[in-house]
Each structure stands twice: as C-alpha cells, then as structure tokens.
Design an enzyme around this catalytic site. Structure first.
Site: not given
Ligand SMILES: *Cc1c(COP(=O)(O)O)cnc(C)c1O
Length: 381
Positions: A59, A110, A181, A206
């Site tokens: 992790r 978004y 963003d 994306k």
C-alpha cells in the site's frame, strides 16, 4: 505556497529539461539504460516486500506507480502521485482542507467533484462557495479568507475557460491552496504549476490512459510538503492504484502526443461542421474564434483539446435521440479514449441543473474525421 522541490528531481536522469513534451512523454519514467535492462517498468504484483529495506508494504509503494508518477511529474513540472481514480485523487486533495475550512469551487465542473464537496458541506466538514470560474473578479473576491481554490479549465461539460494565472495569483495572495483539475487539457496542452497552481489533479482514466480500459487518478505538485501530505492520505485512506492499472495508464500515456494531435484536429473540424448545421444552436469549443474562452485559451494552452459540446435549440428529447442514433460514435459516459463518444450530460441526475438539458458532450477520438462527421450528420437528421 512556494514550490520547495529541487528541480533536478523533476527531470529524470539522463533527460535535459529542454526536450519537447512530446519527447518527454515517450522517455520519462523508464529504467536506467544498463545492459539487459528492460525498456519499461513492469507492474510488480506483490502485496509486501522482504523486510530490511524502505518499501515496507504494497500500500506504500509499487514500481508501476513510480514510473507513471515520474512521467507525469516530468510533464507537469512537479512530483506525481497516482490514486485509484480521479475521484480518489480529488478526495485526497479535499482532505487537505482544515475542518470547518472553506473551498471556492466552480459553478460548473466535473459533477462528481462538485457532489463530493456538497457531501462534505452537508456533514459540516467544510463550506463551499460556488463561483462562475470565468468571472475572475468574483473568484478573486470569493477566495479572500478561503482555504482552497478549486479550478477546472476547460470545465466539464460547459467548456468554460478560467484565467489560471490570474486566479492562481489571487488564490495564493489569499493564502488558499490552488488546485487545477487538468483532465480536459492534459499535461501536454496546459501546465498549471507553471501558472502558479499548487496542485494539478487528473482523471488519468481519460486522455492519460486513453483507451477506455482503466480507472485511475493522479495529482502533481511542486511542493514537497503538499506531496508528503497527499502521500500520507493515499496510504491512510487507502485509495491506491492497482499495479496493472498504473502500467496500462503509462503504456497509454506514451502515445498521448500522437493521439491528442489527431483527436484535436478532428475536434476542430467537427466544431466547424456543427457550427454550420441548421439544427445546432450553439457549439462550445475554445478552438472556435467566436468562443468566449478562445482568446484566454490561446494564451495558456498549446492546443484547444479534443472535447466539445453543442446544443440543439433547447430540445432535450431531440438531443437524446441524436445520442441514441449514432452507429460509430459510442453512446457512453467518460471521455479521452481513442474511440469517439457522446452523451447528453443532463441524463445524469447529479449533473448541475444550469447545464442545458439539450447539451451533448463530444469526446472526439482518432478515427477518420469524414467518418465521424457522416455518422453525426445522419444522427442529427
Ligand atoms: C472523469 C473526471 C473526473 C473523475 O475521475 P474518475 O477517474 O472517473 O474518478 C474528475 N474530473 C474530470 C474533469 C473528469 O472528467
């Protein structure tokens, strides 16, 4: 916040800072060129590491993350950190806001990020001031006394362009952490850290991964203290990427310059065709000379991107029918893949109500432009 990163750690060993980004995207984040070394980093499938070193546990560290992060860091001019999704990256960034703090956020952005902020406001975790991101005076006024300024440019799906250098300066002067963003622009068309932002966030799902086969997110910052704070949140909140996803995203990223060049030229062609169509009432694309964001985008982006939106005179049913009538264009949510996709954004209850009911968002892919227009044209009829 002042960048406190040693610039020599931004550009990978053996690479000079003057290389074009389209070269950097191919070569950054690779293993050292020593005999018998592989060309690329492989995903490491191990939940833990043998004791005695610094890695500790799965992790905390993975070679596939590091390769992707180095590449994104080299492109954006900072240090990258990958997350399980764009929303996981956004959530880690929002977690930097002190309890009871205030975030200035765009009215249009978004929908998932806006919903996250609303959820956090509903629990009393923070407060949110919504602003029109194109109204620089209003944003600059709202950011006084705020802890974070969230910018998205161009915005999803309204395609508004924010004045990033101006807003970043206002945010910093107010002592707010400035976040951009950068999903729509990609690190190749826009580098917000160089314009004064503290943190860049990406939905790597994306354009970065680019093949509609991965969900992944990332942040990049030039501040060591912010990087450390975000890394702590990744390990404690646990939204880590899978090694295979990080590998696929980096594999996709290698061809971003080529994909973007083609998709962007297709988008410019389609924007013009749509503009001339009698049933189309508005085309939103910063690449169009008459677009309200055109002049600003031309100063801060090196291209106008491959996303556009259009409206059809307020007729939501017609817009929905168009989306259901294409045979080549994929009717689906998401964007940034090699396949062209379209969607009426208001089909989602979560989408902001000031986004028009008849707005169709196009994510333009790398197919032949004539085929794309022929299919769209028949769907419009
Ligand atoms: C898709 C998207 C996100 C969310 O990313 P996920 O990878 O889906 O979690 C955030 N911002 C923008 C602009 C997006 O398009």
């Amino acid at each position: 916040m002042t960048p406190d990163l040693d610039p020599s750690t931004v550009v990978p060993a053996g690479m000079t800072p003057d290389l074009d980004p389209s070269t950097v995207v191919v070569h950054a984040g690779r293993p050292a060129r020593v005999p018998d070394a592989p060309l690329g980093e492989s995903p490491v499938f191990s939940s833990t590491y043998i004791a005695g070193g610094n890695r500790g546990y799965g992790r905390f560290d993975n070679d596939a993350w590091a390769a992707l992060e180095t590449t994104l860091g080299a492109l954006e001019g900072g240090r990258g950190l990958s997350f399980a999704s764009g929303m996981a990256a956004a959530a880690a960034v929002c977690d930097l806001v002190p309890v009871g703090g205030r975030v200035v956020a765009p009215q249009h952005a978004y929908s998932g990020v806006l919903a996250l902020l609303d959820q956090q406001a509903a629990t009393g975790r923070l407060t949110v001031t919504r602003v029109s991101i194109t109204d620089s005076a209003a944003v600059s006024a709202a950011v006084v006394g705020a802890d974070m300024l969230w910018i998205e440019s161009p915005t999803n799906p309204a395609m508004e362009v924010a004045d990033i250098p101006l807003l970043a300066a206002a945010g910093r002067a107010a002592g707010a952490t400035v976040v951009v963003d950068n999903t729509f622009a990609t690190p190749l068309l826009q580098q917000p850290l160089s314009m004064g932002a503290d943190i860049v966030m990406h939905s790597a799902t994306k354009f970065i991964a680019g093949h509609s086969d991965v969900v992944l997110g990332a942040v990049v910052t030039a501040s060591d203290s912010l990087w450390t704070a975000l890394e702590l949140r990744r390990r404690s909140l646990g939204a880590i990427p899978g090694p295979m996803e990080a590998f696929l995203a980096l594999r996709g990223l290698r061809t971003l310059a080529l994909r973007l060049e083609k998709a962007q030229s297709n988008a410019a062609f389609l924007a013009q065709r749509l503009l001339e169509h009698p049933r189309v009432s508005l085309v939103r694309y910063p690449g169009l000379a008459d677009d309200p964001g055109h002049a600003l985008a031309a100063t801060q982006m090196s291209g106008f991107g491959a996303i556009l939106a259009f409206e059809v005179g307020g007729d939501a049913a017609y817009a929905q029918k168009i989306c259901e009538s294409t045979t080549l264009w994929v009717h689906a949510t998401s964007l940034g893949g090699v396949e062209s996709m379209l969607e009426r954004r208001r089909r989602w209850a979560i989408e902001v109500p000031t986004i028009p009911e008849d707005l169709i968002r196009l994510s333009v892919g790398i197919e032949h432009p004539a085929d794309l227009w022929a299919d769209l044209h028949q769907a419009l009829s």
